[in-house]
Design a protein around this motif. Structure first.
Motif, PDB file in Angstrom:
ATOM      1  N   GLY A  40      18.649   8.393  67.067  1.00  0.00           N
ATOM      2  CA  GLY A  40      19.251   9.010  68.237  1.00  0.00           C
ATOM      3  C   GLY A  40      20.640   8.420  68.425  1.00  0.00           C
ATOM      4  O   GLY A  40      20.785   7.208  68.533  1.00  0.00           O
ATOM      5  N   ARG A  44      23.706  11.371  72.827  1.00  0.00           N
ATOM      6  CA  ARG A  44      22.414  11.841  73.332  1.00  0.00           C
ATOM      7  C   ARG A  44      21.757  10.796  74.227  1.00  0.00           C
ATOM      8  O   ARG A  44      21.191  11.125  75.268  1.00  0.00           O
ATOM      9  N   ARG A  45      21.809   9.544  73.788  1.00  0.00           N
ATOM     10  CA  ARG A  45      21.188   8.487  74.581  1.00  0.00           C
ATOM     11  C   ARG A  45      21.878   8.343  75.932  1.00  0.00           C
ATOM     12  O   ARG A  45      21.228   8.140  76.956  1.00  0.00           O
ATOM     13  N   SER A  99       8.636   8.946  75.763  1.00  0.00           N
ATOM     14  CA  SER A  99       9.998   9.294  76.173  1.00  0.00           C
ATOM     15  C   SER A  99      10.066   9.465  77.674  1.00  0.00           C
ATOM     16  O   SER A  99       9.073   9.791  78.317  1.00  0.00           O
ATOM     17  N   HIS A 103      15.133  11.533  78.040  1.00  0.00           N
ATOM     18  CA  HIS A 103      14.952  11.555  76.590  1.00  0.00           C
ATOM     19  C   HIS A 103      14.433  12.916  76.136  1.00  0.00           C
ATOM     20  O   HIS A 103      14.891  13.478  75.147  1.00  0.00           O
ATOM     21  N   LEU A 108      14.920  13.175  72.379  1.00  0.00           N
ATOM     22  CA  LEU A 108      14.770  11.827  71.842  1.00  0.00           C
ATOM     23  C   LEU A 108      13.367  11.308  72.112  1.00  0.00           C
ATOM     24  O   LEU A 108      12.678  11.780  73.012  1.00  0.00           O
ATOM     25  N   ARG A 157      15.435  11.167  67.004  1.00  0.00           N
ATOM     26  CA  ARG A 157      15.504  12.562  67.421  1.00  0.00           C
ATOM     27  C   ARG A 157      14.147  13.228  67.195  1.00  0.00           C
ATOM     28  O   ARG A 157      13.434  12.902  66.271  1.00  0.00           O
TER      29      ARG A 157
END
Length: 158
Positions: A40, A44-45, A99, A103, A108, A157
């Motif tokens: 990830g 995105r995080r 998650s 997330h 993620l 991911r």
């Protein structure tokens, strides 16, 4: 003159001094370059944690009348309420579903470094360090934050 690359960083691991590098983040961990199961990435995080923080702020406002971050300045104790809700969200959701809500929105998942689901102790260590914020600001060549390295977890991911 001594340069940083001469010294290396303990976060970068054993290859820091030898100059060996991987072609992409996660290669050293045996992960694919892209797609499901790949590391990830930071963007995105970051979006995921912002979503989680906003949701936790809304919950704190609804339950404890804590002002929203973008409408007023919260006091120290009010900020700790939001942080507590954020830590609880991470502990419960990562521990059970793998998650958080943020997330999930950005695709993620948190796994153990061996590819299995994160174990309860790993989730606890990760959550405590994440709540301290500072460990999340330091990461290695693979993009793993200090909180993930210490807990033996990785964000991939889905």
């Amino acid at each position: 003159m001594v340069d940083r690359k001469d010294i290396g960083s303990w976060l970068e691991g054993p290859g820091a001094r030898t100059g060996s590098s991987s072609a992409y983040p996660g290669e050293r961990l045996g992960m694919p370059r892209a797609g499901a199961g790949s590391m990830g990435r930071f963007g995105r995080r970051l979006v995921g944690v912002v979503i989680d923080w906003v949701l936790c702020s809304l919950i704190a406002t609804a339950l404890f009348r804590v002002p929203l971050p973008f409408t007023a300045v919260a006091t120290g104790s009010q900020s700790l309420i939001v942080l507590g809700i954020f830590a609880l969200e991470n502990l419960l959701l990562v521990g059970t579903l793998g998650s958080t809500l943020g997330h999930r929105v950005v695709g993620l998942r948190v796994l153990s470094a061996d590819g299995a689901a994160a174990r309860p102790f790993q989730v606890l260590v990760r959550t405590i360090l994440l709540a301290l914020f500072l460990p999340a600001m330091f990461w290695d060549k693979d993009g793993r934050g200090l909180h993930d390295k210490a807990a033996g977890t990785v964000i991939v991911r889905t």
